[in-house]
Design a protein around this motif. Structure first.
Motif, mmCIF file in Angstrom:
data_model
loop_
_atom_site.group_PDB
_atom_site.id
_atom_site.type_symbol
_atom_site.label_atom_id
_atom_site.label_comp_id
_atom_site.label_asym_id
_atom_site.label_seq_id
_atom_site.Cartn_x
_atom_site.Cartn_y
_atom_site.Cartn_z
ATOM 1 N N ASP A 5 0.834 -1.200 0.000
ATOM 2 C CA ASP A 5 0.000 0.000 0.000
ATOM 3 C C ASP A 5 0.872 1.255 0.000
ATOM 4 O O ASP A 5 1.138 1.853 1.042
ATOM 5 N N THR A 6 1.350 1.637 -1.177
ATOM 6 C CA THR A 6 2.165 2.831 -1.340
ATOM 7 C C THR A 6 1.635 3.640 -2.519
ATOM 8 O O THR A 6 0.717 3.214 -3.227
ATOM 9 N N GLU A 7 2.262 4.791 -2.760
ATOM 10 C CA GLU A 7 1.862 5.643 -3.878
ATOM 11 C C GLU A 7 2.059 4.959 -5.225
ATOM 12 O O GLU A 7 1.452 5.371 -6.221
ATOM 13 N N GLN A 8 2.874 3.917 -5.283
ATOM 14 C CA GLN A 8 3.106 3.240 -6.552
ATOM 15 C C GLN A 8 1.829 2.618 -7.104
ATOM 16 O O GLN A 8 1.706 2.389 -8.316
ATOM 17 N N LEU A 9 0.851 2.362 -6.225
ATOM 18 C CA LEU A 9 -0.424 1.803 -6.680
ATOM 19 C C LEU A 9 -1.152 2.747 -7.625
ATOM 20 O O LEU A 9 -2.039 2.330 -8.368
ATOM 21 N N LEU A 10 -0.777 4.035 -7.601
ATOM 22 C CA LEU A 10 -1.382 4.977 -8.539
ATOM 23 C C LEU A 10 -1.078 4.603 -9.985
ATOM 24 O O LEU A 10 -1.899 4.824 -10.882
ATOM 25 N N VAL A 11 0.115 4.030 -10.223
ATOM 26 C CA VAL A 11 0.475 3.587 -11.567
ATOM 27 C C VAL A 11 -0.451 2.455 -12.002
ATOM 28 O O VAL A 11 -0.953 2.437 -13.137
ATOM 29 N N ASP A 12 -0.706 1.524 -11.091
ATOM 30 C CA ASP A 12 -1.593 0.399 -11.381
ATOM 31 C C ASP A 12 -3.016 0.888 -11.654
ATOM 32 O O ASP A 12 -3.684 0.420 -12.582
ATOM 33 N N ALA A 13 -3.479 1.831 -10.810
ATOM 34 C CA ALA A 13 -4.843 2.338 -10.959
ATOM 35 C C ALA A 13 -5.024 3.065 -12.287
ATOM 36 O O ALA A 13 -6.034 2.890 -12.979
ATOM 37 N N LYS A 14 -4.032 3.853 -12.659
ATOM 38 C CA LYS A 14 -4.108 4.570 -13.936
ATOM 39 C C LYS A 14 -4.144 3.587 -15.094
ATOM 40 O O LYS A 14 -4.923 3.760 -16.051
ATOM 41 N N ASP A 15 -3.316 2.542 -15.036
ATOM 42 C CA ASP A 15 -3.305 1.542 -16.108
ATOM 43 C C ASP A 15 -4.646 0.828 -16.205
ATOM 44 O O ASP A 15 -5.126 0.532 -17.300
ATOM 45 N N ALA A 16 -5.262 0.558 -15.038
ATOM 46 C CA ALA A 16 -6.539 -0.152 -15.031
ATOM 47 C C ALA A 16 -7.727 0.761 -15.305
ATOM 48 O O ALA A 16 -8.847 0.274 -15.526
ATOM 49 N N GLY A 17 -7.510 2.084 -15.250
ATOM 50 C CA GLY A 17 -8.593 3.021 -15.496
ATOM 51 C C GLY A 17 -9.592 3.094 -14.371
ATOM 52 O O GLY A 17 -10.790 3.330 -14.596
ATOM 53 N N ILE A 18 -9.122 2.896 -13.132
ATOM 54 C CA ILE A 18 -10.007 2.934 -11.969
ATOM 55 C C ILE A 18 -9.386 3.827 -10.903
ATOM 56 O O ILE A 18 -8.243 4.280 -11.032
ATOM 57 N N SER A 19 -10.139 4.079 -9.833
ATOM 58 C CA SER A 19 -9.639 4.925 -8.761
ATOM 59 C C SER A 19 -8.619 4.152 -7.910
ATOM 60 O O SER A 19 -8.551 2.922 -7.949
ATOM 61 N N LEU A 20 -7.853 4.909 -7.126
ATOM 62 C CA LEU A 20 -6.868 4.284 -6.244
ATOM 63 C C LEU A 20 -7.541 3.346 -5.252
ATOM 64 O O LEU A 20 -7.055 2.231 -5.019
ATOM 65 N N GLU A 21 -8.655 3.760 -4.662
ATOM 66 C CA GLU A 21 -9.327 2.902 -3.688
ATOM 67 C C GLU A 21 -9.887 1.648 -4.354
ATOM 68 O O GLU A 21 -9.856 0.549 -3.777
ATOM 69 N N GLU A 22 -10.390 1.782 -5.583
ATOM 70 C CA GLU A 22 -10.851 0.591 -6.311
ATOM 71 C C GLU A 22 -9.695 -0.353 -6.587
ATOM 72 O O GLU A 22 -9.846 -1.579 -6.526
ATOM 73 N N MET A 23 -8.510 0.205 -6.876
ATOM 74 C CA MET A 23 -7.334 -0.623 -7.114
ATOM 75 C C MET A 23 -6.934 -1.371 -5.844
ATOM 76 O O MET A 23 -6.632 -2.568 -5.888
ATOM 77 N N ARG A 24 -6.962 -0.635 -4.734
ATOM 78 C CA ARG A 24 -6.651 -1.288 -3.457
ATOM 79 C C ARG A 24 -7.593 -2.462 -3.196
ATOM 80 O O ARG A 24 -7.159 -3.544 -2.814
ATOM 81 N N GLN A 25 -8.892 -2.245 -3.422
ATOM 82 C CA GLN A 25 -9.860 -3.306 -3.154
ATOM 83 C C GLN A 25 -9.677 -4.474 -4.112
ATOM 84 O O GLN A 25 -9.783 -5.643 -3.703
ATOM 85 N N ARG A 26 -9.395 -4.186 -5.365
ATOM 86 C CA ARG A 26 -9.174 -5.262 -6.342
ATOM 87 C C ARG A 26 -8.011 -6.141 -5.898
ATOM 88 O O ARG A 26 -8.076 -7.375 -5.990
ATOM 89 N N TYR A 27 -6.956 -5.513 -5.425
ATOM 90 C CA TYR A 27 -5.800 -6.279 -4.972
ATOM 91 C C TYR A 27 -6.081 -7.001 -3.647
ATOM 92 O O TYR A 27 -5.639 -8.138 -3.455
ATOM 93 N N ARG A 28 -6.813 -6.348 -2.746
ATOM 94 C CA ARG A 28 -7.169 -7.016 -1.484
ATOM 95 C C ARG A 28 -7.899 -8.328 -1.755
ATOM 96 O O ARG A 28 -7.709 -9.324 -1.045
ATOM 97 N N ASP A 29 -8.752 -8.312 -2.764
ATOM 98 C CA ASP A 29 -9.538 -9.504 -3.085
ATOM 99 C C ASP A 29 -8.663 -10.672 -3.538
ATOM 100 O O ASP A 29 -9.108 -11.828 -3.532
ATOM 101 N N LEU A 30 -7.428 -10.379 -3.939
ATOM 102 C CA LEU A 30 -6.513 -11.428 -4.391
ATOM 103 C C LEU A 30 -5.618 -11.949 -3.269
ATOM 104 O O LEU A 30 -4.895 -12.926 -3.463
ATOM 105 N N VAL A 31 -5.659 -11.282 -2.103
ATOM 106 C CA VAL A 31 -4.745 -11.637 -1.007
ATOM 107 C C VAL A 31 -5.467 -12.518 0.004
ATOM 108 O O VAL A 31 -6.455 -12.086 0.609
ATOM 109 N N PRO A 32 -5.013 -13.748 0.224
ATOM 110 C CA PRO A 32 -5.687 -14.634 1.168
ATOM 111 C C PRO A 32 -5.865 -14.046 2.569
ATOM 112 O O PRO A 32 -6.884 -14.307 3.214
#
Length: 251
Positions: free
Chosen positions: A183-210
């Motif tokens: 959970d760092t500012e680097q997630l902004l790169v992922d969110a921009k690539d996915a075309g979603i908000s930072l919080e949506e990116m965080r949740q998408r990744y949380r869903d992949l973490v056991p």
């Protein structure tokens, strides 16, 4: 090897690097901090940890040589290297900009190759050292739209394994960390690539973490502290994966 050592942390102006620098200082190490950007933050961090700031681009061989010399003059030879600096850009593979590809390779892989070459003679002279490479879970399992980043991080993993075998007899222990979603500012790169908000990116990744949460910078700093400490002497050329159990990057 004494408890207090000279540590150099690259990519320390923010994120994992700044937290790792503070953790190593709290552990009693004398800490030098490097970054290519955020020079004001870097100098403030150096003051906070009672260390020295050595700004510069690790992709520049001359800057790397000067950096290691400055640390040696101010604090002594580097005994713990935390190879954390990274460049990242995302795009579909066929759209990848060659300049961005090589920039990521130059920083993430070649820059740390040269930096390790610069610090190893001092470690050999002392008869000990720790090289802690911050790779990535993407270097293990890959990631869509991040081929250059993943390839450079995979190269770091192979470099670490080779260094473990070659430098272990000199008392220099090289190991890597390959975290997944931090959970760092680097997630902004992922969110921009996915075309979603930072919080949506965080949740998408949380869903992949056991374990149901993203790794924190404190999690990674704790692992760095362990590898720099006396309890890690059995680890040589290893890749530790503080991923929360992540085995995939897409649902």
């Amino acid at each position: 090897m004494g408890d207090s050592m000279v540590a150099l942390v690259t990519g320390a102006a923010g994120g994992v690097g700044s937290v790792a620098a503070r953790r190593l200082a709290a552990d009693g190490h004398r800490v030098a901090v490097n970054d290519i950007a955020g020079e004001g933050r870097l100098r403030e961090l150096a003051e906070q940890v009672g260390g020295v700031a050595v700004p510069g681009d690790i992709a520049d061989p001359d800057a790397t040589t000067a950096m290691v010399a400055k640390v040696a003059k101010a604090l002594g030879p580097v005994q713990v290297l935390v190879a954390n600096a990274a460049a990242m850009a995302m795009s579909p593979f066929l759209d990848a900009d060659p300049a961005q590809w090589w920039r990521q390779v130059e920083v993430n892989l070649s820059g740390h190759f040269r930096l390790i070459q610069a610090v190893v003679p001092g470690m050999r002279a002392l008869g000990h050292g720790r090289i802690i490479v911050i790779a990535s879970g993407w270097g293990v399992i890959g990631h869509q739209n991040a081929t250059a980043y993943a390839a450079s991080k995979a190269g770091l993993i192979a470099l670490t394994k080779g260094l473990g075998r070659e430098l272990g007899p000199d008392g220099i222990l090289a190991n890597a960390l390959a975290p997944a979603f931090i959970d760092t500012e680097q997630l902004l790169v992922d969110a921009k690539d996915a075309g979603i908000s930072l919080e949506e990116m965080r949740q998408r990744y949380r869903d992949l973490v056991p374990v149901g949460r993203l790794a924190t910078t404190d999690d990674i700093a704790a692992a760095i502290s362990f590898l720099a400490g006396p309890g890690s002497t059995g680890f040589v050329g290893q890749v530790l994966q503080p991923t929360g159990g992540v085995t995939r990057t897409r649902a």
